[in-house]
Design a protein around this motif. Structure first.
Motif, PDB file in Angstrom:
ATOM      1  N   VAL A   1      -3.526   4.062  -1.096  1.00  0.00           N
ATOM      2  CA  VAL A   1      -4.012   3.077  -2.223  1.00  0.00           C
ATOM      3  C   VAL A   1      -3.202   1.857  -2.536  1.00  0.00           C
ATOM      4  O   VAL A   1      -1.934   1.778  -2.147  1.00  0.00           O
TER       5      VAL A   1
ATOM      6  N   GLY B   1     -13.776   3.398  -4.093  1.00  0.00           N
ATOM      7  CA  GLY B   1     -13.087   3.811  -3.066  1.00  0.00           C
ATOM      8  C   GLY B   1     -13.540   3.757  -1.639  1.00  0.00           C
ATOM      9  O   GLY B   1     -14.760   3.285  -1.541  1.00  0.00           O
TER      10      GLY B   1
ATOM     11  N   LEU C   1      -2.007   1.746  -8.465  1.00  0.00           N
ATOM     12  CA  LEU C   1      -1.214   3.057  -8.406  1.00  0.00           C
ATOM     13  C   LEU C   1      -0.385   3.140  -9.879  1.00  0.00           C
ATOM     14  O   LEU C   1      -0.363   3.479 -10.699  1.00  0.00           O
TER      15      LEU C   1
ATOM     16  N   TYR D   1       0.777  -1.073   0.123  1.00  0.00           N
ATOM     17  CA  TYR D   1      -0.233   0.055  -0.020  1.00  0.00           C
ATOM     18  C   TYR D   1       0.805   1.367   0.014  1.00  0.00           C
ATOM     19  O   TYR D   1       1.837   1.330   0.767  1.00  0.00           O
TER      20      TYR D   1
ATOM     21  N   LEU E   1      -8.562   6.901 -10.329  1.00  0.00           N
ATOM     22  CA  LEU E   1      -8.830   5.870  -9.504  1.00  0.00           C
ATOM     23  C   LEU E   1     -10.532   5.614  -9.429  1.00  0.00           C
ATOM     24  O   LEU E   1     -10.791   4.282  -9.352  1.00  0.00           O
TER      25      LEU E   1
ATOM     26  N   TRP F   1      -8.883   2.126  -2.932  1.00  0.00           N
ATOM     27  CA  TRP F   1      -8.124   3.293  -2.655  1.00  0.00           C
ATOM     28  C   TRP F   1      -9.219   3.951  -1.294  1.00  0.00           C
ATOM     29  O   TRP F   1     -10.112   3.531  -1.190  1.00  0.00           O
TER      30      TRP F   1
ATOM     31  N   LEU G   1      -4.678  10.407   0.232  1.00  0.00           N
ATOM     32  CA  LEU G   1      -5.003   9.022  -0.404  1.00  0.00           C
ATOM     33  C   LEU G   1      -4.191   8.076   0.099  1.00  0.00           C
ATOM     34  O   LEU G   1      -2.915   8.350   0.530  1.00  0.00           O
TER      35      LEU G   1
END
Length: 252
Positions: free
Chosen positions: A166, A198, A171, A85, A192, A115, A164
């Motif tokens: 993610v 998310g 990414l 992450y 994203l 995310w 953020l």
């Protein structure tokens, strides 16, 4: 073997003085057993201005490179990001207590979430904080929602890209941050949101420092012709991703 969250920070000379406070907020984070963080600080340039403020900690990696803006610095920093992450932490900001654990739980508990973001407070020069109205509900953010809100509200997203957290692979699949002189983090956030669900945490995740030297406070940031061009390419990228229907996870 311990699992790792990589904190990515872009820094330049004027913002380097705030690194010790960012570091303190990071050291105060608590993670579940088996997890650790590693902080990758990437200077946007090669000067002697940043090094004095970099903490002497084996959990911190400091690198320098050709200047290209914060998006370039963050993307280059991914070369040293060996965790599952990635968490953004701008040099002049501070994490709120519990942020990393909440972000991690959101993604570990739901594999369809790519995310996470969280509530932000402006951190004023006098030490006071200011919140914002209009935060989304605590919980999942469906694909396309951030783009729709951003477009309908003067190019302001309802969640902040500076918070953020993610999945690293997601990414990288999107190419990191956009190659723009500003709004590179908003561009990534909207991309994203085009390809993945998310998460938003209603608890404060970040103190966003307001100070005279910050990039978003400069006149060049709102120069109309450049701003219009940035917004146009950010929107076009997001809509193109939605059109081609690639999404995370690749199988539901």
């Amino acid at each position: 073997m311990r699992r790792r969250i990589i904190i990515v920070t872009a820094v330049h000379g004027p913002s380097a003085k705030f690194l010790p406070e960012a570091y303190k907020s990071l050291c105060e984070q608590e993670l579940p057993d088996g997890w650790e963080w590693h902080w990758v600080i990437q200077e946007d340039g090669k000067t002697d201005d940043v090094t004095p403020y970099v903490p002497a900690d084996e959990r911190v990696t400091f690198r320098q490179g050709r200047p290209g803006g914060p998006g370039v610095a963050r993307t280059v920093a991914l070369a040293h990001a060996d965790g599952e992450y990635i968490k953004v932490l701008d040099a002049d900001d501070q994490l709120a207590p519990g942020t990393l654990a909440r972000d991690l739980a959101a993604l570990e508990n739901d594999r369809t979430v790519g995310w996470a973001t969280s509530r932000v407070l402006d951190f004023m020069p006098d030490g006071s904080t200011v919140g914002f109205p209009g935060d989304p509900d605590n919980g999942p953010i469906e694909r396309g929602v951030v783009l729709d809100y951003w477009k309908a509200n003067g190019f302001r997203a309802q969640v902040h890209p500076a918070t953020l957290f993610v999945r690293r692979d997601l990414l990288l699949a999107l190419g990191g941050w956009m190659a723009l002189p500003a709004s590179e983090d908003t561009g990534l956030l909207l991309a994203l949101n085009s390809v993945s669900r998310g998460w938003f945490s209603e608890e404060v995740g970040l103190l966003y420092r307001k100070w005279e030297g910050q990039a978003t406070g400069q006149a060049s940031h709102i120069e109309p012709a450049e701003r219009d061009a940035r917004m146009a390419v950010v929107e076009a990228r997001s809509r193109a991703l939605a059109y081609f229907e690639w999404h995370y996870p690749t199988t539901d």
